[in-house]
Design an enzyme around this catalytic site. Structure first.
Site, PDB file in Angstrom:
ATOM      1  N   GLY A  59      49.668  41.380  39.881  1.00 20.42           N
ATOM      2  CA  GLY A  59      50.802  40.759  39.195  1.00 20.42           C
ATOM      3  C   GLY A  59      52.074  41.571  39.259  1.00 20.42           C
ATOM      4  O   GLY A  59      53.019  41.310  38.515  1.00 20.42           O
ATOM      5  N   ASN A  95      42.209  32.767  41.442  1.00 20.92           N
ATOM      6  CA  ASN A  95      41.934  33.029  40.028  1.00 20.92           C
ATOM      7  C   ASN A  95      43.125  32.515  39.232  1.00 20.92           C
ATOM      8  O   ASN A  95      44.194  33.124  39.251  1.00 20.92           O
ATOM      9  CB  ASN A  95      41.730  34.534  39.819  1.00 20.92           C
ATOM     10  CG  ASN A  95      41.586  34.906  38.353  1.00 20.92           C
ATOM     11  OD1 ASN A  95      41.487  34.025  37.492  1.00 20.92           O
ATOM     12  ND2 ASN A  95      41.598  36.197  38.064  1.00 20.92           N
ATOM     13  N   LYS A 142      43.543  32.364  36.108  1.00 21.14           N
ATOM     14  CA  LYS A 142      43.755  33.067  34.838  1.00 21.14           C
ATOM     15  C   LYS A 142      44.004  32.062  33.707  1.00 21.14           C
ATOM     16  O   LYS A 142      43.432  30.984  33.717  1.00 21.14           O
ATOM     17  CB  LYS A 142      44.874  34.102  34.985  1.00 21.14           C
ATOM     18  CG  LYS A 142      44.593  35.051  36.163  1.00 21.14           C
ATOM     19  CD  LYS A 142      45.481  36.258  36.218  1.00 21.14           C
ATOM     20  CE  LYS A 142      45.115  37.110  37.440  1.00 21.14           C
ATOM     21  NZ  LYS A 142      45.899  38.332  37.536  1.00 21.14           N
ATOM     22  N   GLU A 169      40.371  45.169  43.630  1.00 21.92           N
ATOM     23  CA  GLU A 169      41.674  44.805  43.072  1.00 21.92           C
ATOM     24  C   GLU A 169      42.296  46.036  42.426  1.00 21.92           C
ATOM     25  O   GLU A 169      42.032  46.334  41.253  1.00 21.92           O
ATOM     26  CB  GLU A 169      41.510  43.709  42.012  1.00 21.92           C
ATOM     27  CG  GLU A 169      40.950  42.409  42.554  1.00 21.92           C
ATOM     28  CD  GLU A 169      41.393  41.209  41.718  1.00 21.92           C
ATOM     29  OE1 GLU A 169      41.978  40.300  42.304  1.00 21.92           O
ATOM     30  OE2 GLU A 169      41.186  41.201  40.503  1.00 21.92           O
ATOM     31  N   GLU A 200      41.601  42.724  33.946  1.00 23.27           N
ATOM     32  CA  GLU A 200      42.163  42.278  32.667  1.00 23.27           C
ATOM     33  C   GLU A 200      41.089  42.275  31.585  1.00 23.27           C
ATOM     34  O   GLU A 200      41.364  42.559  30.415  1.00 23.27           O
ATOM     35  CB  GLU A 200      42.815  40.898  32.844  1.00 23.27           C
ATOM     36  CG  GLU A 200      44.137  41.020  33.605  1.00 23.27           C
ATOM     37  CD  GLU A 200      44.491  39.844  34.490  1.00 23.27           C
ATOM     38  OE1 GLU A 200      43.961  38.738  34.293  1.00 23.27           O
ATOM     39  OE2 GLU A 200      45.313  40.037  35.412  1.00 23.27           O
ATOM     40  N   HIS A 230      36.774  41.529  35.821  1.00 22.49           N
ATOM     41  CA  HIS A 230      38.187  41.572  36.220  1.00 22.49           C
ATOM     42  C   HIS A 230      38.899  42.674  35.436  1.00 22.49           C
ATOM     43  O   HIS A 230      38.572  42.932  34.274  1.00 22.49           O
ATOM     44  CB  HIS A 230      38.842  40.213  35.960  1.00 22.49           C
ATOM     45  CG  HIS A 230      40.192  40.103  36.587  1.00 22.49           C
ATOM     46  ND1 HIS A 230      41.316  40.640  36.002  1.00 22.49           N
ATOM     47  CD2 HIS A 230      40.593  39.562  37.757  1.00 22.49           C
ATOM     48  CE1 HIS A 230      42.349  40.420  36.801  1.00 22.49           C
ATOM     49  NE2 HIS A 230      41.944  39.766  37.867  1.00 22.49           N
ATOM     50  N   SER A 286      48.546  40.838  44.289  1.00 23.78           N
ATOM     51  CA  SER A 286      49.792  40.383  44.917  1.00 23.78           C
ATOM     52  C   SER A 286      49.603  39.898  46.352  1.00 23.78           C
ATOM     53  O   SER A 286      50.441  40.173  47.219  1.00 23.78           O
ATOM     54  CB  SER A 286      50.867  41.471  44.833  1.00 23.78           C
ATOM     55  OG  SER A 286      51.161  41.770  43.473  1.00 23.78           O
TER      56      SER A 286
HETATM   57  P1  13P Z   1      48.045  38.493  41.514  1.00 19.22           P
HETATM   58  O1  13P Z   1      47.709  37.833  42.849  1.00 19.22           O
HETATM   59  O2  13P Z   1      48.883  37.626  40.636  1.00 19.22           O
HETATM   60  O3  13P Z   1      48.550  39.874  41.701  1.00 19.22           O
HETATM   61  O4  13P Z   1      46.627  38.621  40.734  1.00 19.22           O
HETATM   62  C1  13P Z   1      45.532  39.178  41.375  1.00 19.22           C
HETATM   63  C2  13P Z   1      44.330  38.984  40.549  1.00 19.22           C
HETATM   64  O5  13P Z   1      44.202  39.555  39.481  1.00 19.22           O
HETATM   65  C3  13P Z   1      43.286  38.063  41.044  1.00 19.22           C
HETATM   66  O6  13P Z   1      42.126  38.159  40.302  1.00 19.22           O
END
Ligand code: 13P
Length: 252
Positions: A173, A9, A11, A167, A97, A95, A213
């Site tokens: 992150g 992803n 982002k 997740e 976010e 997601h 992560s």
């Molecule tokens: P990270 O791998 O940067 O923690 O992000 C995970 C994520 O949100 C994948 O959709």
């Protein structure tokens, strides 16, 4: 046996030309992969150029979001119909976010999931608890609500197309990955929910990815868990070398 999925992803990163460079570097790094499905999810503006760069490749293309209507007066939105048209096979839905920043709720996420399936695409439904919810002992309740409403009215026959990504929000992150045991516990619980709703046969077929992560140095342990069927990778998917190593989880 469930075929693993490793999805990146990206982002809100990479211009269209940078995205093509990244996917080409990834192809050089990873070589041909036939024992896992590899998916990349660039920003909307890079989807078409990445689709062209991926022609003839087994790497699949995902969008990071969509709107649950096909066409119409929905300024600024993009539909699964249009995503299919430019070569997407998957769409990430719900997601954390989007849930947190854009206040998306489970019922809306369910509409998106249905719209993605209606186009014959595969939704990657993201679920996961916040740290506050985990510490309050509400993890199972949160996962249960997000799974049940997210998958409300989905036919069992469509479930083979659905991918779920666990997740935990506190792991995204932050560099704070769930332990192998924490991931397995949540994944086994989610598979149990699928069993209750869709039956044992379907629940054994649905791929449940872990995200939060995931890095080259922790992917092997996570992937060794019986109910972890892949990874949804954020930060580490932006570096071809790291993502290439994550893809090779069984060939370290
Ligand atoms: P990270 O791998 O940067 O923690 O992000 C995970 C994520 O949100 C994948 O959709």
């Amino acid at each position: 046996m469930r075929k693993p999925i490793i999805a990146g992803n990206w982002k809100l990163h990479k211009t269209a030309s940078e995205a093509v460079e990244l996917v080409k570097a990834l192809q050089r790094q990873a070589g041909p992969v036939d024992d896992a499905e590899i998916i990349v999810a660039p920003v909307f503006t890079a989807l078409a150029t990445v689709a062209a760069a991926l022609e003839g490749s087994s790497i699949r293309l995902a969008a990071q979001n969509c709107y649950p209507e096909k066409t119409g007066a929905f300024t600024g939105e993009v539909s699964p119909f249009l995503l299919k048209d430019i070569g997407c096979s998957h769409v990430i839905i719900g997601h954390s976010e989007r849930r947190q920043i854009f206040k998306e709720e489970d019922a809306f996420i369910n509409r998106k999931l249905k719209a993605v399936l209606a186009e014959g695409l595969s939704p990657i439904l993201c679920i996961g608890e916040t740290l506050e919810e985990r510490e309050a002992g509400r993890m199972f309740e949160v996962l249960s609500v997000q799974t049940k409403i997210g998958l409300d009215e989905i036919a069992a026959s469509d479930m083979e197309k659905v991918v779920i990504a666990y997740e935990p929000v506190w792991a995204i992150g932050t560099g704070k990955t769930a332990t192998n045991e924490q991931a397995q516990e949540a994944h086994a619980f989610i598979r149990g929910l699928l069993r209750e709703t869709f039956g044992a046969d379907i629940s054994e077929k649905v791929r449940i990815l872990y995200g939060g992560s995931v890095k080259p140095d922790n992917v092997d342990g996570l992937m060794a868990q019986p109910d972890v069927d892949g990874a949804l990778v954020g930060g580490a998917s932006l570096k071809a070398e790291d993502f290439g190593r994550i893809i090779s989880f069984r060939r370290p």
